[in-house]
Design a protein around this motif. Structure first.
Motif, PDB file in Angstrom:
ATOM      1  N   MET A  78       0.813  -1.200   0.000  1.00  0.00           N
ATOM      2  CA  MET A  78       0.000   0.000   0.000  1.00  0.00           C
ATOM      3  C   MET A  78       0.858   1.267   0.000  1.00  0.00           C
ATOM      4  SD  MET A  78      -2.935  -0.948  -0.345  1.00  0.00           S
ATOM      5  CE  MET A  78      -4.453  -0.374   0.243  1.00  0.00           C
ATOM      6  N   LEU A  79       2.032   1.173   0.580  1.00  0.00           N
ATOM      7  CA  LEU A  79       2.918   2.326   0.619  1.00  0.00           C
ATOM      8  C   LEU A  79       3.278   2.772  -0.794  1.00  0.00           C
ATOM      9  CD1 LEU A  79       4.727   4.300   2.218  1.00  0.00           C
ATOM     10  CD2 LEU A  79       6.510   2.560   2.130  1.00  0.00           C
ATOM     11  N   TYR A  80       3.576   1.809  -1.666  1.00  0.00           N
ATOM     12  CA  TYR A  80       3.932   2.131  -3.047  1.00  0.00           C
ATOM     13  C   TYR A  80       2.788   2.863  -3.754  1.00  0.00           C
ATOM     14  CZ  TYR A  80       5.515   1.469  -7.852  1.00  0.00           C
ATOM     15  OH  TYR A  80       5.905   1.682  -9.150  1.00  0.00           O
ATOM     16  N   ILE A  81       1.587   2.380  -3.576  1.00  0.00           N
ATOM     17  CA  ILE A  81       0.422   2.978  -4.226  1.00  0.00           C
ATOM     18  C   ILE A  81       0.205   4.404  -3.726  1.00  0.00           C
ATOM     19  CG2 ILE A  81      -2.079   2.779  -4.537  1.00  0.00           C
ATOM     20  CD1 ILE A  81      -1.632  -0.305  -4.214  1.00  0.00           C
ATOM     21  N   PHE A  82       0.301   4.594  -2.422  1.00  0.00           N
ATOM     22  CA  PHE A  82       0.112   5.916  -1.833  1.00  0.00           C
ATOM     23  C   PHE A  82       1.170   6.905  -2.333  1.00  0.00           C
ATOM     24  CE2 PHE A  82       0.876   8.936   1.681  1.00  0.00           C
ATOM     25  CZ  PHE A  82      -0.364   9.560   1.688  1.00  0.00           C
ATOM     26  N   VAL A  83       2.424   6.490  -2.323  1.00  0.00           N
ATOM     27  CA  VAL A  83       3.510   7.368  -2.779  1.00  0.00           C
ATOM     28  C   VAL A  83       3.350   7.692  -4.264  1.00  0.00           C
ATOM     29  CG1 VAL A  83       6.011   7.488  -3.150  1.00  0.00           C
ATOM     30  CG2 VAL A  83       5.114   6.657  -0.977  1.00  0.00           C
ATOM     31  N   ILE A 100       0.539   7.812  -6.040  1.00  0.00           N
ATOM     32  CA  ILE A 100      -0.590   8.740  -6.219  1.00  0.00           C
ATOM     33  C   ILE A 100      -0.181  10.159  -5.858  1.00  0.00           C
ATOM     34  CG2 ILE A 100      -2.865   9.365  -5.310  1.00  0.00           C
ATOM     35  CD1 ILE A 100      -3.467   6.343  -5.184  1.00  0.00           C
ATOM     36  N   ILE A 101       0.508  10.316  -4.738  1.00  0.00           N
ATOM     37  CA  ILE A 101       0.989  11.652  -4.330  1.00  0.00           C
ATOM     38  C   ILE A 101       1.946  12.205  -5.373  1.00  0.00           C
ATOM     39  CG2 ILE A 101       2.332  12.893  -2.578  1.00  0.00           C
ATOM     40  CD1 ILE A 101      -0.484  12.099  -1.662  1.00  0.00           C
ATOM     41  N   PHE A 102       2.873  11.383  -5.859  1.00  0.00           N
ATOM     42  CA  PHE A 102       3.840  11.818  -6.867  1.00  0.00           C
ATOM     43  C   PHE A 102       3.144  12.264  -8.148  1.00  0.00           C
ATOM     44  CE2 PHE A 102       6.594  10.672 -10.491  1.00  0.00           C
ATOM     45  CZ  PHE A 102       7.612  11.584 -10.279  1.00  0.00           C
ATOM     46  N   ILE A 103       2.150  11.519  -8.588  1.00  0.00           N
ATOM     47  CA  ILE A 103       1.443  11.860  -9.827  1.00  0.00           C
ATOM     48  C   ILE A 103       0.662  13.154  -9.665  1.00  0.00           C
ATOM     49  CG2 ILE A 103      -0.417  11.103 -11.368  1.00  0.00           C
ATOM     50  CD1 ILE A 103       0.652   8.206 -10.810  1.00  0.00           C
ATOM     51  N   ILE A 104      -0.020  13.325  -8.538  1.00  0.00           N
ATOM     52  CA  ILE A 104      -0.787  14.553  -8.301  1.00  0.00           C
ATOM     53  C   ILE A 104       0.138  15.762  -8.263  1.00  0.00           C
ATOM     54  CG2 ILE A 104      -2.170  15.783  -6.579  1.00  0.00           C
ATOM     55  CD1 ILE A 104      -3.479  13.056  -5.939  1.00  0.00           C
ATOM     56  N   ILE A 105       1.251  15.653  -7.553  1.00  0.00           N
ATOM     57  CA  ILE A 105       2.211  16.766  -7.494  1.00  0.00           C
ATOM     58  C   ILE A 105       2.782  17.044  -8.875  1.00  0.00           C
ATOM     59  CG2 ILE A 105       4.484  17.432  -6.595  1.00  0.00           C
ATOM     60  CD1 ILE A 105       3.691  15.998  -3.980  1.00  0.00           C
ATOM     61  N   SER A 106       3.061  15.998  -9.643  1.00  0.00           N
ATOM     62  CA  SER A 106       3.594  16.191 -10.992  1.00  0.00           C
ATOM     63  C   SER A 106       2.601  16.911 -11.893  1.00  0.00           C
ATOM     64  CB  SER A 106       3.957  14.842 -11.613  1.00  0.00           C
ATOM     65  OG  SER A 106       4.961  14.216 -10.886  1.00  0.00           O
ATOM     66  N   ILE A 107       1.331  16.546 -11.817  1.00  0.00           N
ATOM     67  CA  ILE A 107       0.314  17.200 -12.649  1.00  0.00           C
ATOM     68  C   ILE A 107       0.208  18.681 -12.292  1.00  0.00           C
ATOM     69  CG2 ILE A 107      -2.170  17.330 -13.125  1.00  0.00           C
ATOM     70  CD1 ILE A 107      -2.204  14.257 -12.963  1.00  0.00           C
TER      71      ILE A 107
END
Length: 112
Positions: free
Chosen positions: A1-6, A8-15
């Protein structure tokens, strides 16, 4: 779950960064990042699942790489769970790949 959470956060910040900097098609580029990160997860999950199918390799069942460990955590390991998560990740990446051209068309229509 840690991978998925990180991820998602990375993709949102990138967008948001893509939009702020003014890069064209920020959502499709964010979706492409999601596809790449999902591909990494699929490869790691496949390696983990196939390694656990060979009983001579392990003394029991285990997680064979860091990314798979970040996805599964420490509880509930079983070959059925490994296979189920692996298959779901394949369907998820296929869904993202189908969604990518839709995002490109949508973003190009918005510009016009």
């Amino acid at each position: 779950m840690l991978y998925i959470f990180v991820c998602i956060i990375f993709i949102i910040i990138s967008i948001f960064t893509f939009r702020k900097v003014g890069i064209s098609n920020p959502y499709s580029k964010g979706l492409f990042l999601a596809i790449v990160l999902s591909f990494v997860a699929v490869v790691c999950l496949a390696q983990n699942y196939t390694q656990n199918l060979i009983p001579e390799v392990n003394d029991g069942i285990g997680v064979s790489n860091k990314v798979a460990y970040w996805i599964f955590g420490e509880d509930g390991w079983s070959q059925e769970k490994f296979r189920d998560v692996f298959e779901k990740s394949i369907y998820f990446i296929l869904f993202l790949i189908v969604l990518y051209p839709v995002f490109l068309v949508f973003e190009s229509k918005l510009k016009k």
